[in-house]
Design an enzyme around this catalytic site. Structure first.
Site, PDB file in Angstrom:
ATOM      1  N   ASP A 181       0.838  -1.206   0.000  1.00 27.10           N
ATOM      2  CA  ASP A 181       0.000   0.000   0.000  1.00 27.10           C
ATOM      3  C   ASP A 181       0.871   1.253   0.000  1.00 27.10           C
ATOM      4  O   ASP A 181       1.985   1.232   0.522  1.00 27.10           O
ATOM      5  CB  ASP A 181      -0.898  -0.045   1.244  1.00 27.10           C
ATOM      6  N   ARG A 185     -11.502   2.261  -9.001  1.00 24.41           N
ATOM      7  CA  ARG A 185     -10.625   3.408  -9.259  1.00 24.41           C
ATOM      8  C   ARG A 185     -10.869   3.968 -10.665  1.00 24.41           C
ATOM      9  O   ARG A 185     -11.531   3.336 -11.468  1.00 24.41           O
ATOM     10  CB  ARG A 185      -9.171   2.986  -9.095  1.00 24.41           C
ATOM     11  N   HIS A 205       2.585   3.460  -9.008  1.00 29.01           N
ATOM     12  CA  HIS A 205       2.421   2.019  -9.257  1.00 29.01           C
ATOM     13  C   HIS A 205       3.643   1.457  -9.994  1.00 29.01           C
ATOM     14  O   HIS A 205       4.056   0.327  -9.758  1.00 29.01           O
ATOM     15  CB  HIS A 205       1.142   1.757 -10.065  1.00 29.01           C
ATOM     16  N   ARG A 243       1.752  -5.001   6.100  1.00 26.33           N
ATOM     17  CA  ARG A 243       1.040  -3.983   5.323  1.00 26.33           C
ATOM     18  C   ARG A 243       1.812  -2.675   5.439  1.00 26.33           C
ATOM     19  O   ARG A 243       2.115  -2.217   6.537  1.00 26.33           O
ATOM     20  CB  ARG A 243      -0.404  -3.781   5.811  1.00 26.33           C
ATOM     21  N   ARG A 274      -5.544  -2.580   8.254  1.00 27.26           N
ATOM     22  CA  ARG A 274      -6.719  -3.415   7.990  1.00 27.26           C
ATOM     23  C   ARG A 274      -6.353  -4.463   6.958  1.00 27.26           C
ATOM     24  O   ARG A 274      -5.329  -4.350   6.283  1.00 27.26           O
ATOM     25  CB  ARG A 274      -7.914  -2.564   7.546  1.00 27.26           C
ATOM     26  N   GLY A 321       0.136   5.508  -4.287  1.00 29.73           N
ATOM     27  CA  GLY A 321      -0.487   6.798  -4.633  1.00 29.73           C
ATOM     28  C   GLY A 321       0.143   7.925  -3.830  1.00 29.73           C
ATOM     29  O   GLY A 321       0.494   8.979  -4.380  1.00 29.73           O
ATOM     30  N   TRP A 379       3.036   7.928  -2.363  1.00 32.74           N
ATOM     31  CA  TRP A 379       4.445   8.077  -2.758  1.00 32.74           C
ATOM     32  C   TRP A 379       4.538   9.008  -3.971  1.00 32.74           C
ATOM     33  O   TRP A 379       5.381   9.901  -4.029  1.00 32.74           O
ATOM     34  CB  TRP A 379       5.012   6.700  -3.087  1.00 32.74           C
ATOM     35  N   THR A 394     -10.412  -7.166  -5.817  1.00 27.87           N
ATOM     36  CA  THR A 394     -11.709  -7.151  -6.503  1.00 27.87           C
ATOM     37  C   THR A 394     -12.360  -5.770  -6.361  1.00 27.87           C
ATOM     38  O   THR A 394     -13.244  -5.425  -7.136  1.00 27.87           O
ATOM     39  CB  THR A 394     -12.656  -8.236  -5.926  1.00 27.87           C
ATOM     40  N   LEU A 436      12.153 -19.449  -4.805  1.00 26.81           N
ATOM     41  CA  LEU A 436      11.024 -18.739  -4.186  1.00 26.81           C
ATOM     42  C   LEU A 436       9.696 -19.083  -4.861  1.00 26.81           C
ATOM     43  O   LEU A 436       9.614 -19.147  -6.084  1.00 26.81           O
ATOM     44  CB  LEU A 436      11.250 -17.222  -4.301  1.00 26.81           C
TER      45      LEU A 436
END
Ligand code: FPP
Length: 244
Positions: free
Chosen positions: A24, A75, A41, A192, A198, A27, A29, A70, A135
């Site tokens: 998160d 946006r 992004h 997060r 959340r 935007g 940044w 989802t 990985l």
């Protein structure tokens, strides 16, 4: 010299097998730099690439990243199509990177709602990387935890209505085996970024006993140092899984 002392410390750390991340803050940044959101992004996608190598260096075996939920379709069209274009490029470039890093890549989420060319790129990447033993990178795209459960339950109801599923078979392990994450262990650590605390519909079944780590760091700024901080936090936790 500094690197050496860090290595000594790291050797004493218990490394979580599976780390899940809600990436998160792209935007914010971008906003801080007066750039359009999609530049955030783009920087976030670069961080995704780097953090896979960092995670493997630390000994993490599974990394599961939330790239598009989802709910993210709400946006602006410009932002969604920017993310989809980044995704196209990422999926193609990742074929070479997975070979270089011996990295197996899986995509979770409802891919049927994605553009046909993206679905094809997903299949190509999963196929190309399925023999790699380094990985295990999982990327959640058009993923929602409730939607994943809905799809799983729907499949079970369909089988039951054909008389092919007995109610006694429905154990917790059975439900896990019907989720998108069926090939993955449950996450040990959830990270997060950007100060939000959340779950945003991420892996809601799988995170039942996971340790949560929240940091103010914005996703494009997240790096190996930040990952080590999260692993240190994990080391301070006493996981009892409901026991004493
Ligand atoms: C949250 O930042 C980020 C996302 C919507 C998902 C993460 C996306 C990427 C890392 C880039 C996409 C890359 C690929 C390969 C698809 P935000 O926009 O919610 O940030 P904000 O809360 O500061 O506005």
């Amino acid at each position: 010299m500094a690197k050496k002392s860090e290595e000594v410390d790291l050797s004493e750390l218990k490394i979580p097998q599976h780390v899940a991340i809600i990436m998160d803050g792209n935007g914010r940044w971008a906003k801080k730099r007066m750039l359009p959101r999609n530049m955030g992004h783009r920087a976030g996608a670069k961080t995704m690439e780097d953090i896979c190598e960092d995670a493997w260096d630390l000994g993490i075996k599974y990394l599961t990243l939330y790239a598009f939920s989802t709910e993210n379709w709400k946006r602006s069209e410009e932002e969604v199509s920017g993310i989809m274009d980044l995704l196209r490029k990422y999926l193609v470039d990742c074929i070479e990177r997975s070979a270089k890093n011996n990295m197996r890549v899986r995509i979770i989420g409802d891919r049927t709602a994605l553009a046909p060319d993206i679905q094809e790129k997903i299949v190509n990447l999963e196929e190309a990387s399925k023999g790699y033993t380094g990985l295990n990178l999982t990327i959640a795209i058009n993923y929602g935890g409730r939607d994943e459960l809905r799809r799983a339950v729907r499949g079970m109801v369909e089988e039951a209505s054909r008389g092919e599923l007995d109610a006694d078979k429905v154990t917790e392990d059975f439900i896990s085996s019907r989720l998108d994450t069926r090939e993955l262990p449950d996450p040990d650590l959830l990270i997060r970024t950007s100060g939000e605390e959340r779950l945003s519909n991420y892996l809601i079944w799988q995170l039942a006993y996971t340790e949560f780590y929240f940091t103010d760091c914005l996703w494009p700024d997240f790096d190996k140092k930040e990952l080590i901080k999260a692993v240190r936090y994990f080391n301070g936790r006493d996981r009892r899984f409901g026991g004493v």
